[in-house]
Design a protein around this motif. Structure first.
Motif, PDB file in Angstrom:
ATOM      1  N   LEU A 165       0.862  -1.178   0.000  1.00  0.00           N
ATOM      2  CA  LEU A 165       0.000   0.000   0.000  1.00  0.00           C
ATOM      3  C   LEU A 165       0.897   1.226   0.000  1.00  0.00           C
ATOM      4  O   LEU A 165       1.729   1.406   0.902  1.00  0.00           O
ATOM      5  CB  LEU A 165      -0.914   0.004   1.219  1.00  0.00           C
ATOM      6  N   GLU A 166       0.745   2.062  -1.028  1.00  0.00           N
ATOM      7  CA  GLU A 166       1.583   3.242  -1.179  1.00  0.00           C
ATOM      8  C   GLU A 166       0.717   4.481  -1.305  1.00  0.00           C
ATOM      9  O   GLU A 166      -0.304   4.470  -1.996  1.00  0.00           O
ATOM     10  CB  GLU A 166       2.476   3.127  -2.420  1.00  0.00           C
ATOM     11  N   MET A 167       1.132   5.550  -0.635  1.00  0.00           N
ATOM     12  CA  MET A 167       0.395   6.807  -0.701  1.00  0.00           C
ATOM     13  C   MET A 167       1.357   7.946  -0.415  1.00  0.00           C
ATOM     14  O   MET A 167       2.173   7.854   0.521  1.00  0.00           O
ATOM     15  CB  MET A 167      -0.758   6.811   0.306  1.00  0.00           C
ATOM     16  N   SER A 168       1.277   8.977  -1.226  1.00  0.00           N
ATOM     17  CA  SER A 168       2.155  10.116  -1.046  1.00  0.00           C
ATOM     18  C   SER A 168       1.993  10.692   0.356  1.00  0.00           C
ATOM     19  O   SER A 168       0.885  10.937   0.825  1.00  0.00           O
ATOM     20  CB  SER A 168       1.822  11.186  -2.089  1.00  0.00           C
ATOM     21  N   GLY A 169       3.135  10.905   1.034  1.00  0.00           N
ATOM     22  CA  GLY A 169       3.108  11.453   2.375  1.00  0.00           C
ATOM     23  C   GLY A 169       2.979  10.425   3.473  1.00  0.00           C
ATOM     24  O   GLY A 169       2.914  10.775   4.648  1.00  0.00           O
ATOM     25  N   TYR A 170       2.939   9.121   3.083  1.00  0.00           N
ATOM     26  CA  TYR A 170       2.778   8.051   4.069  1.00  0.00           C
ATOM     27  C   TYR A 170       3.812   6.959   3.798  1.00  0.00           C
ATOM     28  O   TYR A 170       4.262   6.767   2.668  1.00  0.00           O
ATOM     29  CB  TYR A 170       1.369   7.454   4.014  1.00  0.00           C
ATOM     30  N   LYS A 171       4.151   6.234   4.847  1.00  0.00           N
ATOM     31  CA  LYS A 171       5.080   5.129   4.706  1.00  0.00           C
ATOM     32  C   LYS A 171       4.430   3.978   3.944  1.00  0.00           C
ATOM     33  O   LYS A 171       3.254   3.670   4.165  1.00  0.00           O
ATOM     34  CB  LYS A 171       5.532   4.638   6.080  1.00  0.00           C
ATOM     35  N   THR A 172       5.191   3.369   3.073  1.00  0.00           N
ATOM     36  CA  THR A 172       4.705   2.201   2.340  1.00  0.00           C
ATOM     37  C   THR A 172       4.643   1.007   3.291  1.00  0.00           C
ATOM     38  O   THR A 172       5.567   0.769   4.067  1.00  0.00           O
ATOM     39  CB  THR A 172       5.633   1.880   1.166  1.00  0.00           C
ATOM     40  N   VAL A 173       3.535   0.268   3.237  1.00  0.00           N
ATOM     41  CA  VAL A 173       3.373  -0.901   4.101  1.00  0.00           C
ATOM     42  C   VAL A 173       2.997  -2.107   3.240  1.00  0.00           C
ATOM     43  O   VAL A 173       2.497  -1.962   2.117  1.00  0.00           O
ATOM     44  CB  VAL A 173       2.291  -0.682   5.188  1.00  0.00           C
ATOM     45  N   THR A 174       3.240  -3.283   3.779  1.00  0.00           N
ATOM     46  CA  THR A 174       2.870  -4.530   3.117  1.00  0.00           C
ATOM     47  C   THR A 174       1.791  -5.227   3.932  1.00  0.00           C
ATOM     48  O   THR A 174       1.925  -5.360   5.157  1.00  0.00           O
ATOM     49  CB  THR A 174       4.081  -5.456   2.976  1.00  0.00           C
ATOM     50  N   VAL A 175       0.713  -5.629   3.277  1.00  0.00           N
ATOM     51  CA  VAL A 175      -0.343  -6.389   3.939  1.00  0.00           C
ATOM     52  C   VAL A 175      -0.327  -7.806   3.376  1.00  0.00           C
ATOM     53  O   VAL A 175      -0.179  -8.011   2.170  1.00  0.00           O
ATOM     54  CB  VAL A 175      -1.732  -5.745   3.757  1.00  0.00           C
ATOM     55  N   THR A 176      -0.452  -8.786   4.256  1.00  0.00           N
ATOM     56  CA  THR A 176      -0.386 -10.183   3.848  1.00  0.00           C
ATOM     57  C   THR A 176      -1.549 -10.961   4.438  1.00  0.00           C
ATOM     58  O   THR A 176      -2.146 -10.563   5.443  1.00  0.00           O
ATOM     59  CB  THR A 176       0.936 -10.841   4.300  1.00  0.00           C
TER      60      THR A 176
END
Length: 441
Positions: free
Chosen positions: A166-177
């Motif tokens: 999950l990527e969004m400008s201004g936010y840290k990229t996270v991985t969901v599993t």
């Protein structure tokens, strides 16, 4: 085989058999058939004929699958494909079904003499529901955006482990599993943490939705060439105009007819825009890639040489897709049979499905997650082709385009040298994000 208490053989044969001349006493009877063995005891009395009946009857298991055609294994040995009824000796078995590239499915079954068992395997899709707070995060699968949160992948996800970024400008990229189960929905959700800017070691998506991949050396490459949608945002904000090509493009096609100076202006505008939005910190800025950076990102070994001129065509057998010629199917958007109308060299027997530009990300990415490092449109480099004040007008482009089918021009080490003022329907550019102090700032 009939053996006495000391294990000595008293008689043997093949059923039906009569063993004569056996002394009185208690014996062990062993019978073997098709790899199975039965044991029993026999009491022999004077003047009496003892009788034994041995039951080697098998059972069976009826195996079906949805869809049919799964290969069935019993304790690792292939039995055949569904639907079928398989005879098996009595006992407990682990039946494993293999179907296409679905995860294997294993079931325990007990087979009894003269009885039928039944097992059904289902290779059905499951669903995935993905959401985030805040909403609107890009959902990335295998390096490619497939939608934004909240989104629902309805009954089209194979069972097994799944992972999305999950990527969004201004936010840290996270991985969901999670793990998808057939005919069930898997729910994945994540609270996004704000950040001031990109993590230099992880993929990052900027305010225009351009995704940047870490390559090394303090540089992140945009995973795709600059799109029409990206350049249109620049034009809307600045009042700049440019000539559109004489063929149709969607917002996700690479922008063309942009010269070196216009590509530089786009990078400066984007840098200022994201500094104002506090997305970039001091020392972080966008520019065109250098010739050496691009060579590294395309996978070339060290070329040596101080200028693009000195490095030009140093490796005459390396292409963005490997060392073979012609390119394998799906290698990229090059001059295939559909480009013959342009009267340019085309690649015999090659088809990529696009007579002109193609949407970015349509072909496989390289090891760094970069798309279209070969083909689609040429990419402007930051450098001059050679040193010298009088040579500043000559720019360098790399990678080839949809209108190129010449073996030499498609080499990873080939430099296309043209005036930096040149516009053309085969010329575009890719941005890099740099982490260093700018000269004089």
């Amino acid at each position: 085989e009939l053996r006495d208490g000391e294990g000595k053989l008293a008689g043997s044969g093949t059923t039906p058999a009569t063993l004569q001349g056996v002394l009185t006493g208690t014996y062990e009877l062993t019978a073997r058939k098709d790899g199975r063995e039965l044991k029993d005891t026999v009491e022999i009395q004077r003047g009496v004929t003892a009788s034994k009946e041995l039951d080697f009857a098998w059972g069976s298991v009826a195996v079906t699958s949805e869809p049919p055609g799964a290969e069935i294994f019993a304790d690792g040995k292939s039995l055949g494909k569904t639907p079928a009824r398989f005879p098996l000796p009595p006992g407990k078995y682990k039946l494993t079904a293999k179907y296409a590239d679905w995860p294997d499915d294993t079931r325990d079954v007990t087979v009894q003499n003269g009885q039928d068992a039944a097992v059904n395997f289902e290779f059905a899709y499951g669903s995935v529901k993905i959401t985030s707070e805040p909403r609107g995060a890009s959902v990335i699968l295998a390096g490619k955006e497939i939608g934004v949160t909240p989104m629902h992948l309805d009954n089209n996800v194979k069972p097994g482990p799944v992972s999305y970024e999950l990527e969004m400008s201004g936010y840290k990229t996270v991985t969901v599993t999670g793990t998808v189960v057939a005919r069930q929905q898997t729910f994945l959700a994540e609270q996004l943490d704000q950040t001031r800017g990109p993590d230099h070691a992880k993929p990052w998506r900027n305010s225009l939705g351009m995704r940047f991949m870490p390559v090394g050396g303090g540089v992140m490459f945009c995973s795709c060439k600059t799109r029409v949608r990206d350049y249109d945002a620049f034009c809307t904000a600045t009042g700049h105009t440019y000539e559109k090509p004489d063929f149709d493009q969607t917002p996700d096609h690479p922008v063309v007819k942009v010269n070196w100076f216009e590509a530089e202006d786009f990078c400066k505008w984007l840098t200022n825009k994201e500094h104002d939005a506090k997305l970039l910190q001091d020392g972080e800025f966008y520019r065109l890639p250098t010739d050496a950076e691009w060579s590294f990102a395309v996978g070339l070994p060290d070329e040596g040489g101080a200028t693009p001129e000195q490095r030009d065509q140093k490796f005459p057998d390396i292409y963005p897709w490997g060392k073979c010629w012609p390119p394998p199917f799906g290698a990229g958007n090059y001059a295939d049979y559909s480009a013959r109308k342009l009267h340019v060299p085309v690649i015999d027997g090659y088809e990529d499905g696009y007579p002109e530009t193609s949407p970015v990300g349509e072909f496989p990415a390289n090891k760094f997650g970069l798309f279209d490092m070969g083909g689609n449109v040429w990419e402007w480099m930051e450098d001059n082709y050679k040193e010298g004040e009088k040579d500043k007008k000559w720019g360098v482009l790399r990678g080839g385009s949809w209108a190129n089918g010449d073996k030499t021009e498609l080499l990873s080490s080939y430099r296309n040298v043209i005036s930096r003022s040149e516009h053309g329907a085969i010329y575009g550019f890719r941005c890099v994000l740099v982490f260093e102090q700018r000269n004089g700032q």
